[in-house]
Scaffold this active site. Structure first.
Site, PDB file in Angstrom:
ATOM      1  N   ASP A 289       0.846  -1.199   0.000  1.00 20.22           N
ATOM      2  CA  ASP A 289       0.000   0.000   0.000  1.00 20.22           C
ATOM      3  C   ASP A 289       0.888   1.259   0.000  1.00 20.22           C
ATOM      4  OD1 ASP A 289      -2.370   1.445   0.160  1.00 20.22           O
ATOM      5  OD2 ASP A 289      -2.471   1.324   2.352  1.00 20.22           O
TER       6      ASP A 289
ATOM      7  N   THR B  83      -8.123   2.491   9.331  1.00 21.42           N
ATOM      8  CA  THR B  83      -8.395   3.122  10.628  1.00 21.42           C
ATOM      9  C   THR B  83      -9.584   2.496  11.359  1.00 21.42           C
ATOM     10  OG1 THR B  83      -7.529   5.168   9.685  1.00 21.42           O
ATOM     11  CG2 THR B  83      -8.781   5.366  11.715  1.00 21.42           C
TER      12      THR B  83
END
Ligand code: 13P
Length: 288
Positions: free
Chosen positions: A84, A232
């Site tokens: 990522d 998150t």
């Protein structure tokens, strides 16, 4: 067996759903995400940032752990191990280490340099059947409490990156990593529509999946988004469940301090969060 992310994302575009990209943070995350994807018969992308790679002991450690765990748990759904927001060096490192997909994030370079470096990564990755994500138009970010709103990608620039033979594209459309601030304007669907018109069926990636309302997610999918990144929200769910366990004094009862017990509620919370996202993205049962 781990696979490239290309086929699963091309199928997602054709089937009008999105595959969940869930960021990994440690072994518990890996196991929780693999198990829930298998249970729900959903293809999944395990995203690992360079920071998380470093935290877990490096690209090779992560690749070995994910590959071995995928086999040992008898996972049969398609799983891609994806870097990522990779740097140029990071993408090369992951190609060598056995990742099956990499993102080269050249969005902070000027366009020509982004195009040049992306071209090189595509060449290296495709030689080994590894899929490539590129980025244009930066994704917003919370930097020490100051939330940057990001940059809306230019459709012409998207087209130029798409023409390099990349497999999927992250284009900023007002999305932000982390929790969305109260004054967030929402996703820019007009921009998304224009990008889609330029790039056709190339799968689009929506970063900052935490907290985006269901209607916006579904509209984004209808306009070509086929991969949605979530980090998150799983971290918050994990921390909340772990805190509840400790605040209830459970770590002090019997052998409640054993990490296998202490981290179990957090692992379950990750599974519950991923399940909720997969329901929203429409990818459940797509690996059957
Ligand atoms: P969130 O942390 O906002 O879910 O974003 C994850 C992401 O986009 C990783 O690339």
């Amino acid at each position: 067996m781990l696979v490239s992310a290309k086929e699963m994302l091309d199928k997602a575009v054709a089937g009008h759903y999105a595959v969940a990209h869930i960021n990994l943070n440690n072994l518990e995350w890996t196991k929780a995400v693999l198990e829930i994807a298998q249970e729900l018969k959903a293809p999944v992308i395990l995203g690992v940032s360079e920071g998380a790679n470093k935290y877990m002991g490096g690209y090779k450690t992560v690749a070995a752990m994910v590959k071995t765990m995928d086999e040992s748990l008898g996972i049969t759904v398609p799983v891609a191990l994806h870097l990522d927001h990779g740097t140029y060096e990071g993408a090369k490192g992951c190609i060598e280490a056995g990742y099956t997909s990499v993102m080269f994030d050249g969005s902070h370079f000027d366009l020509e340099e982004n195009l040049e470096k992306t071209t090189e990564i595509v060449k290296l990755a495709h030689k080994q059947g590894i899929s490539v994500e590129a980025e244009v138009g930066t994704i917003g970010e919370d930097k020490n409490g100051v939330v940057g709103m990001g940059e809306i990608a230019d459709p012409e620039e998207c087209k130029r990156l798409a023409d390099l033979g990349i497999d999927f594209l992250a284009a900023g459309i007002g999305n932000i990593h982390g929790v969305y601030p109260a004054n967030w304007q929402g996703l820019n669907f007009e921009a998304l529509q224009k990008i889609k018109e330029k790039i056709g069926d190339l799968p689009l990636v929506l970063h900052g999946g935490t907290g985006i309302p269901k209607e916006m997610i579904q509209k984004a999918i209808s306009l070509g988004v086929a991969k949605i990144n979530v980090n998150t929200e799983c971290q918050i769910a994990f921390a909340k469940a772990t805190r509840a366990y400790i605040e209830a004094g459970k770590d002090q009862q019997g052998k409640g301090f054993d990490p296998r017990k202490l981290l179990a509620p957090g692992a379950q919370a990750i599974k519950d969060t991923v399940k909720e996202k997969m329901e929203m993205f429409g990818c459940i049962g797509k690996a059957e």
